[in-house]
Design a protein around this motif. Structure first.
Motif, PDB file in Angstrom:
ATOM      1  N   LEU A 107      48.445  47.877  39.757  1.00 42.41           N
ATOM      2  CA  LEU A 107      50.046  47.514  39.371  1.00 42.41           C
ATOM      3  C   LEU A 107      50.152  47.385  37.933  1.00 42.41           C
ATOM      4  CD1 LEU A 107      52.885  47.122  40.799  1.00 42.41           C
ATOM      5  CD2 LEU A 107      52.387  44.867  40.718  1.00 42.41           C
ATOM      6  N   MET A 108      51.434  48.098  37.358  1.00 44.86           N
ATOM      7  CA  MET A 108      51.687  48.072  36.109  1.00 44.86           C
ATOM      8  C   MET A 108      53.457  47.500  35.957  1.00 44.86           C
ATOM      9  SD  MET A 108      51.539  50.855  33.061  1.00 44.86           S
ATOM     10  CE  MET A 108      52.613  51.961  33.901  1.00 44.86           C
ATOM     11  N   ALA A 109      53.457  46.610  34.979  1.00 42.67           N
ATOM     12  CA  ALA A 109      54.843  46.522  34.568  1.00 42.67           C
ATOM     13  C   ALA A 109      55.171  46.017  33.266  1.00 42.67           C
ATOM     14  CB  ALA A 109      55.349  45.257  35.651  1.00 42.67           C
ATOM     15  N   TRP A 110      56.199  46.882  32.736  1.00 38.92           N
ATOM     16  CA  TRP A 110      56.374  46.678  31.401  1.00 38.92           C
ATOM     17  C   TRP A 110      57.795  45.874  30.919  1.00 38.92           C
ATOM     18  CZ3 TRP A 110      54.270  48.814  26.510  1.00 38.92           C
ATOM     19  CH2 TRP A 110      53.352  49.973  26.830  1.00 38.92           C
ATOM     20  N   SER A 111      57.585  45.056  30.061  1.00 35.95           N
ATOM     21  CA  SER A 111      58.586  43.971  29.643  1.00 35.95           C
ATOM     22  C   SER A 111      60.083  44.876  29.329  1.00 35.95           C
ATOM     23  CB  SER A 111      58.197  43.019  28.519  1.00 35.95           C
ATOM     24  OG  SER A 111      58.131  43.940  27.352  1.00 35.95           O
ATOM     25  N   PRO A 112      61.181  44.465  29.792  1.00 35.06           N
ATOM     26  CA  PRO A 112      62.350  45.071  29.395  1.00 35.06           C
ATOM     27  C   PRO A 112      62.524  45.745  27.836  1.00 35.06           C
ATOM     28  CG  PRO A 112      62.792  43.420  30.997  1.00 35.06           C
ATOM     29  CD  PRO A 112      61.480  42.951  30.421  1.00 35.06           C
TER      30      PRO A 112
END
Length: 1284
Positions: A107-112
């Protein structure tokens, strides 16, 4: 109370394989969605053109587990299960490896803000990296460690101490229901990440072997901050509300299914109860709109194998299910996203397995019917109806509730053929439910008419779910809606068939652009307007055969409107279209009315709109704001109510506020007055606390002509009293309530003046009330008398009622008295007037019975007034009245009464006259009325009385300095000597001679004694005449003329009245020659002084221009002006400017002001106002020299009479040259700039103002107004033509 309304739905087709992820460019600002779209499969990255649906392969990467579009770098970040993290440039198709994880990624998630990236490795570690892929921290999710900010229970927040409502104390003793799971391996092992919108925190949802499903909250640096509270049956989806308030997580309970809302610290705060069971319909994902207004819940129904999207909004702490979108198994949802662009926060993008790309644009708006007060709110399978015309019911409560078998997606309220209303409900199953509502009763009632299904044999013209939008009524059997396909839209006419319980589309009009909003126009509902996304508004007509005809393009706006409404003018068939755009601009027929508008609503002839903290009313006939009031921040208009002047607002939290703006109340009041409904109008004004003057000021002519109707309609006398008390000498239709009236349309009766409005109306009402003879008008008549200042008449009316009451008691002594109208009237009068003033008025009637009646009803002490009244009763009638009037300070009336007392009271009368200076009145009374009260024997006494009054009056006039009048009064009083002295003091020589002759004195001696005084005052000619008439020495009389420089007259006197011709050579000629020499020297000095001042003025102006041009130092050579500055002023550091000088003091006294003006106009070199002082001096010289024309003419003629022509010619030439010099210098002194400038500028300075010119104009204020222009002199023919 706003519903989530589908503004438009675009349907596009994408050609290509089954994609796994879709990426949007959040920086793209084009609202037509023709920008590239990026799609990701498990192995490939594609670019898709949304306008055509064509796909283009960018790169191939095996095992893609996550993708993110990085707008700051214009690149796409891909994460693979093998551990690779790649950055792909979609413009060049180039890609590079950014980092690598050897254990693999899931999984990968960038900050806004795209500054931090979070990776979840396959072993379950959280890795936080910067945007340059530098590792910040690494944390193992299954690691058992307490965070730094773990929640601590200190006692007072324990469950045992809290209130538990109906559950009672048993709930306080109930233990925690959490049970550790025994089979965590069987739970879904999905890990999900959600960021808060400000990028400060992120939460990770995972499965713990000890707790089960839970989540942990980390800060931006990857430090563990909070751990969620332990709860059973939490589900994998997790979504953090962008505003940061709650973290949404699905949760299953034994008796309900919810979306639990957790706080940042992990504690469960509240919940959303779902209308389904998570066992039958599990939640697959949760997503918030970027403005935090909408929560989207994606589910899969196991029984029907349909996918559903639930859209929730919140209001007043209640969650409303506003929309439900269903998708079949064949067209399942692959992915959906909320748009991140500014202005498109409520745009939902949905991608289906068959390649369909749906773009839903939503807006929050109220479903209301005109000004009926009925508002409909959708909440899942319930439609909540509230009738605000009957009561203000706060949400989520309502007046009536309609239950539906299917989820409700839309509704429309219209008017049927009768007076009832029709309600149409459009549900998720594509059915239309019809209800008939009746608002004629006391409460809102409804009944179900039918459920209409779409005809089976009709081919469906649209394929996407929930595509039928903006549905509204034309009549009881026809509806209009529209659908969107690609870049086009279809406007559909739906015909309802109650007999077959079905509906069908009978006509379709295709538009070449996507529709965004629409509204019905005109009263007959034959035309309506549809606006496309590009802002173009089209006018469409519905024909009798159910066909649609495109009439024209009505107007074109910059954006698609959020809401449109049509207003029809009451006086004509024309109207106007009102539009509110997403950029918060409000337009009427394309004309901008205001910006920053949040909502609007029609209210009769007014357009009401809200700003952030303002509520504004626009009169549509003139399109100007006529009324503005403040309101709570963020309020929106819900509805307005006809004939009630009520406006309902909803605040941001959801609570309601109902207000009654005066501008609407005045409009309704005006309509009532036009129909002569005075009682209803009066009642509304009282409730709204509006000034009652508007009852007559609304139309003064109509009110005056129909005052009898007004008195007949207003039954309550207290209302009439209120109206009379409120009357003021002011036209309130032009002042306080001018917003509702046009000043030039106000008319008045012929004999009416606004300055005497109170007197005019009070007298008019009093006349009509008195003529009717109705007892209920007694108090209003008293009020009218008080209002116009006739207190005595009001008191007499009360006294008359008292006498009638006493007479009735005497005639019927055995009957009980139930009412005491006189006492009540007196109490009311005492309420209006101060008791002491009313007591004095009663005393002024000389009726002691009335005085006692008033005194007994007051709080006055009998010890105060009874002795005084008893003493007055002992006196004679006239003297008693004199004492009463003297006590009441009615001096003129008191004087009249004491005159009637005769000579016995003359000494007291004379003292009274002197004390109150009633000399004129006394002379009139004793001269004309005294004879009535004095017999023939007392005529001599009357004459002496008049003489004493005249002498007292003369002494008074002499003390005041009015000697001329004093001389006349002394003469009438018999004191001729004092009359002569008074006339002599004012040099009234004719009267002095007349009085001297009358008194027998030596007239010649008295005449000669006045000569020195006359000469001292400049009356040389009169002195010469007296000396000539009464003196014996001709030379002395001639000297009077010579002292006054009257040489020409002296020459004529010698030649006419003297035989001694040597007087001319010996006496007149030397004096004339000396005066001629003096004049020549004076003219020379005046010429030199004038030239000197003129040259200095030119030097000062040149120096000032050089200072302005910067050619010389501003601070040089000006230390001489230091006396104009403060003692603490620094010549270098705090130098004052031309715009601020002379403003440090107010100079309130005239003496100080004149002193200051003299100081400013000082001719001292270096004075900052030296140029103004020179102009002042030059002006004075010009006026002085031109005023000598007659004197020069007489002097020259005198020289000619003595044959001194050469000397006369030189004097005339010198004076003429000087006058020419003055006239030729006008333009050099009074320049054009000075003449055109204003002493006090009448405009406000702007950024483009020339402040140098402004300061120069302010300087001219030092001069007197007439000295700022060229002198205006009178030229006479002063020259002697015989002189060369």
């Amino acid at each position: 109370m706003r519903n989530l309304k589908l503004q438009s739905c675009q349907q596009l087709n994408i050609k290509g394989p089954e994609f796994k992820y879709y990426l949007l460019d959040p920086s793209e600002s084009d609202k037509e969605i023709d920008s590239p779209l990026y799609a990701v499969t498990e192995f490939d990255l594609f670019e898709i053109k949304t306008s055509t649906g064509a796909t283009k392969l960018i790169t191939t990467v095996p095992g893609i587990v996550a993708a993110e579009y990085l707008a700051l770098n214009n690149e796409i970040c891909l994460a693979t299960e093998g551990g690779e993290v790649l950055a792909v440039n979609p413009s060049t198709d180039a890609h590079e490896e950014c980092t690598f994880c050897d254990v693999g990624l899931q999984l990968m998630a960038w900050s806004p803000d795209q500054e931090v990236a979070v990776f979840i490795t396959k072993p379950g570690s959280v890795v936080v990296m910067t945007c340059t892929y530098d590792v910040i921290t690494e944390y193992l999710l299954t690691e058992q460690c307490d965070p730094d900010n773990q929640f601590v229970n200190v006692g007072w927040g324990k469950k045992e101490t809290q209130f538990h409502g109906t559950e009672g104390k048993i709930a306080a003793k109930r233990m925690s229901e959490f049970k550790p799971p025994t089979n965590t391996e069987q739970l879904p092992q999905d890990i999900q990440i959600t960021w808060r919108a400000d990028s400060a925190f992120f939460a990770v949802s995972f499965v713990s072997t000890e707790v089960g499903r839970m989540f942990k909250v980390f800060n931006k640096e990857g430090d563990l901050s909070y751990i969620s509270e332990r709860w059973n049956d939490l589900q994998p989806p997790i979504a953090w509300r962008p505003s940061g308030t709650w973290i949404a997580v699905p949760q299953l309970f034994p008796n309900k299914s919810t979306i639990s809302l957790f706080e940042k610290n992990g504690l469960r705060h509240r919940e959303i109860v779902l209308p389904f069971s998570l066992l039958d319909e599990p939640v697959q994902s949760l997503k918030w709109s970027n403005d935090s207004d909408i929560l989207t819940i994606e589910t899969m129904n196991k029984s029907t194998e349909k996918q559903l999207l639930y859209l929730y909004t919140i209001g007043n702490y209640h969650w409303y299910l506003k929309q439900v979108i269903t998708f079949d198994k064949t067209n399942a949802v692959i992915n959906y996203l909320w748009d991140q662009r500014i202005g498109e926060e409520k745009t939902l993008h949905v991608w289906l397995t068959n390649g369909t790309y749906l773009i839903y644009r939503w807006r929050l708006d109220f479903d209301r019917y005109e000004r009926s007060g009925i508002v409909a709110v959708i909440d899942g399978k319930k439609l909540l109806l509230t009738d605000f015309s009957k009561a203000i019911v706060p949400p989520p409560m309502c007046s009536r509730e309609i239950a539906s078998e299917a989820y409700i997606n839309g509704c429309a309220i219209g008017e049927g053929n009768h007076d009832d209303l029709q309600l149409c409900i459009y549900d998720v199953e594509d059915h239309i439910q019809l209800y008939c509502t009746d608002v004629s009763g006391s409460s809102l009632t409804f009944k179900k008419v039918s459920v209409l299904k779409r005809k089976e044999n009709e081919s469906k013209s649209y394929n996407s779910p929930l595509e039928l939008t903006n549905m509204y009524w034309f009549d009881e059997s026809r509806l209009v809606a529209y659908t969107n396909f690609g870049q086009n839209s279809n406007v559909c006419v739906l015909v309802l068939d109650l007999s077959t319980e079905s509906y069908k589309v009978v006509n379709v009009l295709q538009l070449n652009s996507n529709a965004a909003s629409s509204c019905v126009g005109y009263a007959k509902l034959s035309q309506f307007f549809v606006q496309s996304i590009n802002g173009e508004i089209r006018q469409i007509t519905l024909q009798n055969d159910n066909t649609l005809k495109l009439e024209k393009v009505y107007e074109h706006l910059e954006q698609a409107s959020l809401r449109m409404e049509w207003h029809k003018a009451a006086a004509s068939d024309s109207g106007c279209l009102i539009s509110l755009l997403p950029n918060q601009r409000l337009y009427i027929n394309g004309d901008l009315i205001s910006g920053d508008v949040t909502s609007f609503c029609l209210a009769g002839n007014y357009l009401v709109y809200t700003k952030l903290t303002e509520l504004n009313f626009v009169l549509l006939s003139i399109r100007k704001i006529v009324y503005t009031r403040n309101m709570e921040r963020g309020g929106r208009l819900v509805t307005t109510i006809e004939n009630d002047a009520r406006v309902v607002l909803q605040m941001p939290r959801g609570n309601l506020e109902a207000i009654s703006p005066r501008v609407l109340a005045l409009e309704i009041m005006g309509e009532l007055l036009d129909r002569f409904c005075y009682h209803e109008a009066f009642d509304m004004l009282r409730k709204q606390r509006i000034n009652l003057n508007i009852l007559c000021d609304h139309n003064m002519v109509r009110f005056v002509n129909n005052v009898h109707i007004f008195l007949r309609k207003i039954k309550n006398p207290h209302w009439l009293n209120l109206f009379l008390i409120d009357l003021q000498n002011e036209d309130f239709s032009k002042t306080m309530y001018a917003s509702n009236y046009t000043a030039d349309k106000q008319t008045y009766p012929e004999d009416f003046k606004i300055e005497s409005k109170v007197t005019y109306l009070a007298a008019l009402l009093c006349t009509h009330m008195a003529a009717s003879g109705d007892e209920r008008f007694r108090l209003p008549i008293i009020t009218a008398y008080v209002k116009i200042g006739k207190l005595e008449q009001a008191l007499q009316l009360v006294w008359q009622a008292k006498k009638e009451q006493s007479a009735n008691i005497k005639s019927k002594p055995n009957e009980p008295l139930h009412e005491a109208p006189a006492e009540d009237a007196l109490k009311y009068l005492l309420y209006l007037v101060d008791v002491n003033e009313l007591y004095n008025v009663a005393l002024g009637t000389y009726d002691f019975g009335l005085v006692l009646f008033v005194a007994q009803k007051s709080q006055k002490d009998p010890k105060e007034f009874l002795p005084f009244l008893n003493d007055l009763k002992k006196l004679d009638l006239n003297y008693r009245k004199f004492k009463i009037d003297e006590y009441l300070k009615r001096h003129e009336k008191a004087l009249g009464h004491i005159v009637k007392c005769g000579t016995e009271k003359f000494d007291e009368a004379l003292e009274f006259i002197k004390r109150h200076e009633l000399y004129k009145e006394a002379l009139k009374l004793y001269r004309y009325e005294g004879a009535t009260y004095y017999n023939e024997e007392q005529e001599n006494t009357l004459s002496k009385c008049l003489q004493q009054i005249c002498l007292a009056f003369a002494d008074h006039l002499r003390a005041k300095g009015e000697l001329e009048s004093a001389s006349v009064m002394y003469e009438r009083g018999g004191s001729v000597t004092q009359a002569l002295l008074s006339a002599k003091n004012i040099l009234d020589w004719r009267r002095v001679l007349m009085l001297a002759q009358r008194d027998g004195q030596d007239v010649a001696a008295i005449a000669l004694s006045m000569v020195p005084a006359l000469q001292e005052q400049g009356y040389y000619e009169i002195a010469h005449q007296l000396h000539k008439a009464y003196g014996a020495n001709f030379k002395e009389s001639l000297q009077c003329l010579l002292k006054g420089h009257l040489y020409l007259q002296a020459i004529l006197e010698v030649r006419l009245n003297s035989k001694d011709t040597n007087l001319l050579e010996e006496l007149v000629k030397p004096e004339l020659l000396a005066y001629r020499k003096q004049l020549q020297e004076q003219l020379g000095d005046d010429e030199n002084l004038f030239v000197e001042h003129k040259e200095r003025l030119n030097e000062v102006r040149v120096l000032a221009q050089q200072k302005r041009d910067g050619l010389i130092n501003f601070y040089e050579n000006d230390i001489d002006e230091a006396d104009l500055l403060s003692d603490t002023t620094s010549m270098r550091s705090s130098r004052y400017t031309g715009s601020s000088q002379g403003t440090g003091k107010t100079f309130r006294s005239s003496k100080n002001r004149r002193k200051h003006e003299r100081k400013l106009l000082s001719l001292k070199p270096g004075n900052p106002f030296e140029d103004m002082a020179l102009i002042d001096a030059l002006y004075n010289q010009v006026i002085k020299l031109f005023n000598q024309q007659q004197q020069m003419r007489d002097t020259c003629k005198a020289l000619i009479e003595l044959h001194l022509d050469e000397m006369a010619a030189k004097l005339q030439t010198q004076y003429g040259q000087l006058l020419k010099l003055l006239q030729d210098s006008y333009d050099a002194i009074w320049t054009e700039e000075m003449v055109n400038a204003q002493a006090v500028p009448q405009y406000k300075p702007t950024p483009n103002t020339d402040y140098t010119q402004l300061q120069n104009e302010q300087r001219y204020g030092v001069l007197a107004p007439q000295k700022r222009f060229k002198p205006q002199v009178n030229l006479i023919d002063w020259k002697c033509e015989i002189l060369a």
